[in-house]
Design an enzyme around this catalytic site. Structure first.
Site, short mmCIF file in Angstrom:
data_model
loop_
_atom_site.label_atom_id
_atom_site.label_comp_id
_atom_site.label_asym_id
_atom_site.label_seq_id
_atom_site.Cartn_x
_atom_site.Cartn_y
_atom_site.Cartn_z
N TYR A 103 -3.53 31.27 16.84
CA TYR A 103 -2.91 30.55 17.95
C TYR A 103 -2.65 29.12 17.50
O TYR A 103 -3.52 28.47 16.92
CB TYR A 103 -3.83 30.55 19.18
CG TYR A 103 -3.98 31.93 19.77
CD1 TYR A 103 -3.17 32.34 20.82
CD2 TYR A 103 -4.91 32.82 19.25
CE1 TYR A 103 -3.31 33.62 21.36
CE2 TYR A 103 -5.04 34.10 19.77
CZ TYR A 103 -4.23 34.48 20.82
OH TYR A 103 -4.35 35.75 21.34
N HIS A 113 0.71 33.81 23.64
CA HIS A 113 0.58 34.75 22.53
C HIS A 113 0.34 34.01 21.23
O HIS A 113 0.75 32.86 21.06
CB HIS A 113 1.84 35.61 22.41
CG HIS A 113 2.05 36.48 23.61
ND1 HIS A 113 1.32 37.62 23.83
CD2 HIS A 113 2.90 36.37 24.66
CE1 HIS A 113 1.72 38.19 24.95
NE2 HIS A 113 2.67 37.45 25.48
N LYS A 144 5.83 37.90 15.85
CA LYS A 144 4.95 36.96 15.17
C LYS A 144 5.42 36.82 13.73
O LYS A 144 6.11 37.68 13.21
CB LYS A 144 3.50 37.47 15.18
CG LYS A 144 2.93 37.61 16.59
CD LYS A 144 1.56 38.20 16.58
CE LYS A 144 1.02 38.57 17.93
NZ LYS A 144 1.54 37.98 19.10
#
Length: 167
Positions: A103, A113, A144
């Site tokens: 994170y 997220h 991601k």
């Protein structure tokens, strides 16, 4: 904060354990206390945030490092420690087939997220192209970036940000 080494976990039993979870997102809160991985526990032990007991004796930094090395996850500790020191929140990435998820600074689990999936490799480790491709594809599929953390024999870490592109 006092804690107990139990198998491959460390349980923080101190009444202030929730602060480690609520403020810095270490471990997982359970009904018996805050469960830390061995990696998280070594990091907190090195920062003088916890004391670890094995029932009777204090578990020192050298002993816990030895346990981690015996489990062949010392490179994971090095990457975890480096990223935590840089201010990132780190959680496991098992469900994504990676070692960690990260994170960004200022974000936290439940707040949004994670931005990166981290795959840890040693310098001499080879990976199949199909495995590498699947790491990138999974990261892209869950929006991601893939961060490859390569640890060399001198315990230096080189990070590679890998992104999927359409030809």
């Amino acid at each position: 904060m006092n804690s107990i080494l139990k198998d491959d976990r460390v349980i923080v039993i101190d009444e202030h354990a929730h602060n480690l979870y609520n403020k810095r997102y270490y471990g997982n809160l359970t009904n018996i206390g805050l469960e830390l991985s061995l990696i998280e526990a070594l990091y907190l032990l090195n920062k003088d945030k916890i004391l670890i007991f094995d029932g009777e004796n204090i578990v020192d930094e050298n002993r816990l490092t030895g346990i981690i090395k015996d489990k062949h996850i010392y490179s994971h500790y090095l990457v975890y420690s480096d990223l935590r020191t840089r201010g990132y929140i780190i959680k496991t990435g098992f469900k994504y087939g990676s070692d960690f998820r990260i994170y960004e600074r200022g974000h936290s689990p439940g707040d949004g997220h994670s931005s990166f999936l981290v795959k840890i490799l040693s310098e001499e480790q080879s990976i199949k192209v199909t495995d590498f491709s699947s790491y990138v594809r999974v990261a892209h599929g869950v929006r991601k970036s893939l961060l490859l953390a390569v640890v060399d024999d001198e315990y230096d870490i080189t990070y590679y940000n890998v992104e999927w592109t359409r030809p």
